[in-house]
Design a protein around this motif. Structure first.
Motif, PDB file in Angstrom:
ATOM      1  N   LEU A 142      35.970  10.633  -5.583  1.00  0.00           N
ATOM      2  CA  LEU A 142      34.399  10.444  -5.847  1.00  0.00           C
ATOM      3  C   LEU A 142      34.122   9.231  -6.109  1.00  0.00           C
ATOM      4  O   LEU A 142      33.165   8.488  -5.759  1.00  0.00           O
ATOM      5  CB  LEU A 142      34.365  11.686  -6.885  1.00  0.00           C
ATOM      6  N   VAL A 143      34.975   8.471  -7.104  1.00  0.00           N
ATOM      7  CA  VAL A 143      34.593   7.279  -7.650  1.00  0.00           C
ATOM      8  C   VAL A 143      34.807   6.093  -6.502  1.00  0.00           C
ATOM      9  O   VAL A 143      33.757   5.408  -6.230  1.00  0.00           O
ATOM     10  CB  VAL A 143      35.541   6.762  -8.725  1.00  0.00           C
ATOM     11  N   TYR A 144      35.779   6.338  -5.558  1.00  0.00           N
ATOM     12  CA  TYR A 144      35.975   5.530  -4.736  1.00  0.00           C
ATOM     13  C   TYR A 144      34.802   5.601  -3.701  1.00  0.00           C
ATOM     14  O   TYR A 144      34.150   4.574  -3.005  1.00  0.00           O
ATOM     15  CB  TYR A 144      37.336   5.850  -3.849  1.00  0.00           C
ATOM     16  N   ALA A 145      34.400   6.814  -3.283  1.00  0.00           N
ATOM     17  CA  ALA A 145      33.172   7.089  -2.309  1.00  0.00           C
ATOM     18  C   ALA A 145      31.859   6.563  -2.805  1.00  0.00           C
ATOM     19  O   ALA A 145      31.211   5.789  -2.019  1.00  0.00           O
ATOM     20  CB  ALA A 145      32.975   8.433  -1.955  1.00  0.00           C
ATOM     21  N   LEU A 146      31.715   6.647  -4.045  1.00  0.00           N
ATOM     22  CA  LEU A 146      30.298   6.157  -4.703  1.00  0.00           C
ATOM     23  C   LEU A 146      30.550   4.642  -4.514  1.00  0.00           C
ATOM     24  O   LEU A 146      29.482   3.991  -4.404  1.00  0.00           O
ATOM     25  CB  LEU A 146      30.315   6.585  -6.147  1.00  0.00           C
ATOM     26  N   GLY A 147      31.826   4.051  -4.937  1.00  0.00           N
ATOM     27  CA  GLY A 147      31.874   2.679  -4.779  1.00  0.00           C
ATOM     28  C   GLY A 147      31.474   2.079  -3.359  1.00  0.00           C
ATOM     29  O   GLY A 147      30.969   0.943  -3.105  1.00  0.00           O
ATOM     30  N   GLU A 148      32.026   2.665  -2.335  1.00  0.00           N
ATOM     31  CA  GLU A 148      32.002   2.163  -1.000  1.00  0.00           C
ATOM     32  C   GLU A 148      30.332   2.436  -0.593  1.00  0.00           C
ATOM     33  O   GLU A 148      29.883   1.623   0.093  1.00  0.00           O
ATOM     34  CB  GLU A 148      32.981   3.112  -0.199  1.00  0.00           C
ATOM     35  N   TRP A 149      29.980   3.557  -1.029  1.00  0.00           N
ATOM     36  CA  TRP A 149      28.486   3.755  -0.787  1.00  0.00           C
ATOM     37  C   TRP A 149      27.441   2.723  -1.306  1.00  0.00           C
ATOM     38  O   TRP A 149      26.716   2.320  -0.699  1.00  0.00           O
ATOM     39  CB  TRP A 149      28.189   5.136  -1.215  1.00  0.00           C
ATOM     40  N   ALA A 150      27.671   2.556  -2.615  1.00  0.00           N
ATOM     41  CA  ALA A 150      27.013   1.398  -3.206  1.00  0.00           C
ATOM     42  C   ALA A 150      27.013   0.037  -2.832  1.00  0.00           C
ATOM     43  O   ALA A 150      26.223  -0.537  -2.514  1.00  0.00           O
ATOM     44  CB  ALA A 150      27.364   1.269  -4.640  1.00  0.00           C
ATOM     45  N   LEU A 151      28.411  -0.344  -2.228  1.00  0.00           N
ATOM     46  CA  LEU A 151      28.706  -1.507  -1.578  1.00  0.00           C
ATOM     47  C   LEU A 151      27.887  -1.538  -0.282  1.00  0.00           C
ATOM     48  O   LEU A 151      27.188  -2.617   0.009  1.00  0.00           O
ATOM     49  CB  LEU A 151      30.164  -1.895  -1.381  1.00  0.00           C
TER      50      LEU A 151
END
Length: 168
Positions: free
Chosen positions: A91-100
């Motif tokens: 979840l943290v990884y997906a949120l980071g990728e989405w934000a980037l």
């Protein structure tokens, strides 16, 4: 010298139908029983769209570098705990990728892809790999970041990690 070919195409419907019957099939199930509320085409579309969501994130389990075969858990509680930790990490990884990606699109910026071409849709794994040669050293008591290129600065700013890399 010249050649000329005259051909006619005929479809053998019997062979075509036998070939179609031999094709594989898979089932998609849903708890929405109203076919008008959720038509079969929409079920298939949503299934295929999973490739862009959490399902894609679990590909790393098949990566030999992950060493998933080296995790020995004896109790069901341990398996559940590991699953929860992995789901949260994903979840943290997906949120980071989405934000980037959102930040790149909003600012009109880009990062280099594997071929060095600009992209606004990098994977976070690739971005982490871009930082392999970035180093923090201390010179005469002062911190100094080495090998930081403009694309690194872009990624750092969009991910909110400026204080760690840009020493702001």
């Amino acid at each position: 010298m010249s050649y000329r070919l005259l051909a006619r195409l005929e479809v053998d419907e019997g062979k075509l139908e036998r070939a179609r019957r031999g094709l594989g099939r898979f089932l998609l199930a849903t708890d929405v029983l109203d076919r008008e509320a959720l038509p079969a085409g929409e079920v298939l579309k949503r299934y295929k769209d999973q490739g862009r969501t959490v399902e894609r994130g679990f590909r790393f389990l098949k990566d030999p570098l992950f060493f998933s075969g080296s995790a020995f858990l004896k109790r069901p509680e341990g398996v559940m705990a590991l699953g929860m930790v992995m789901a949260l990490a994903l979840l943290v990884y997906a949120l980071g990728e989405w934000a980037l990606r959102r930040g790149l699109a909003e600012t009109g910026s880009s990062l280099p892809d594997q071929k060095g071409k600009p992209t606004q849709r990098p994977t976070l794994r690739w971005v982490f790999g871009l930082f392999i040669w970035v180093r923090l050293v201390e010179l005469e008591g002062r911190p100094l970041v080495l090998n930081l290129a403009p694309h690194h600065e872009t990624a750092v700013r969009l991910l909110g990690a400026g204080r760690y890399y840009l020493l702001e």
